[in-house]
Design a protein around this motif. Structure first.
Motif, PDB file in Angstrom:
ATOM      1  N   ARG A   1       7.609   0.573  -6.845  1.00  0.00           N
ATOM      2  CA  ARG A   1       6.162   0.533  -7.021  1.00  0.00           C
ATOM      3  C   ARG A   1       5.822   0.381  -8.513  1.00  0.00           C
ATOM      4  O   ARG A   1       6.331   1.099  -9.357  1.00  0.00           O
ATOM      5  CB  ARG A   1       5.517   1.793  -6.462  1.00  0.00           C
ATOM      6  CG  ARG A   1       3.992   1.777  -6.503  1.00  0.00           C
ATOM      7  CD  ARG A   1       3.394   3.022  -5.894  1.00  0.00           C
ATOM      8  NE  ARG A   1       3.571   3.062  -4.450  1.00  0.00           N
ATOM      9  CZ  ARG A   1       4.392   3.903  -3.825  1.00  0.00           C
ATOM     10  NH1 ARG A   1       5.114   4.763  -4.514  1.00  0.00           N
ATOM     11  NH2 ARG A   1       4.500   3.887  -2.514  1.00  0.00           N
TER      12      ARG A   1
ATOM     13  N   GLY B   1       8.888   2.830   2.699  1.00  0.00           N
ATOM     14  CA  GLY B   1       8.366   3.486   1.513  1.00  0.00           C
ATOM     15  C   GLY B   1       9.420   4.329   0.816  1.00  0.00           C
ATOM     16  O   GLY B   1       9.496   4.369  -0.410  1.00  0.00           O
TER      17      GLY B   1
ATOM     18  N   GLY C   1      10.179   2.664  -2.499  1.00  0.00           N
ATOM     19  CA  GLY C   1       9.092   3.257  -3.264  1.00  0.00           C
ATOM     20  C   GLY C   1       9.341   3.260  -4.765  1.00  0.00           C
ATOM     21  O   GLY C   1       8.398   3.221  -5.556  1.00  0.00           O
TER      22      GLY C   1
END
Length: 219
Positions: free
Chosen positions: A78, A71, A75
């Protein structure tokens, strides 16, 4: 919706994957059964004893740490625009410009979909070994086709995935030539960084990369 691959095998975990499959088969059936109805226990004494045995599940913290690390690294992607599978499929049929022979449609779809999922994964890195896997899969599945149809099919598959067909075929030939006369020990040495060839470096890089994305085209 975009075809994002979220179930790829973690890096360097081929043996762990096998162990987890064994563990899944060995898991007690009682774990999936309701424990009681109206206060009466449904599990037999035997299943109760089995369920009391030490758990084979890996600590949840390991998975949580892995997810947290991924993540942090990815991330920022995203919400990114990820090309869906249907666009690659549309490109393929525009390039091939004819129906795929019925008995080869499943194989065609497998190569197209699975390779697309590789390419759109944030952890994917194109290398010479993946090229070998892609070409070898095509070469094996479509060996019975007329050569002209085979060549058109390969050109269309590569084009649909925005790959250079000549580069992919060249990579495959390099790896196959390198592998001639090699023993298992030679390959292990290459994986451990004791081979300065292009193929040896690719193998060593895959081993050392904690985010290496192992997919079917590699194996």
């Amino acid at each position: 919706s975009p075809c994002v691959d979220t179930l790829s095998t973690p890096p360097n975990n081929m043996f762990l994957r096998s162990a987890l499959l064994v563990a899944a088969v060995a898991a007690p059936a009682a774990a999936f059964a309701p424990s009681s109805v109206g206060g009466l226990q449904l599990r037999s004494q035997q299943s109760a004893m089995i369920s009391a045995a030490p758990s084979l599940r890996a600590p949840s913290t390991v998975s949580s740490l892995q997810m947290a690390t991924l993540g942090e690294k990815y991330g920022h992607l995203r919400g990114a625009d990820v090309e869906p599978c249907d666009k690659a499929v549309r490109r393929f049929y525009e390039l091939f410009a004819k129906p795929v022979p019925f008995v080869f449609r499943t194989a065609t779809n497998e190569i197209l979909y699975m390779s697309h999922l590789d390419i759109v994964n944030a952890r994917f890195e194109m290398d010479i070994l993946w090229g070998l896997g892609f070409y070898s899969t095509y070469d094996l599945f479509f060996a019975a086709l007329d050569e002209d149809v085979r060549q058109n099919l390969f050109k269309s598959l590569a084009g649909a995935l925005k790959l250079d067909k000549d580069e992919i075929k060249g990579d495959a030939e390099k790896v196959l030539e390198w592998a001639k006369g090699k023993t298992e020990a030679d390959v292990v040495k290459a994986i451990n960084g004791e081979d300065d060839s292009e193929i040896g470096k690719a193998l060593a890089k895959a081993k050392s990369n904690p985010d290496f994305l192992y997919t079917r085209n590699f194996g």
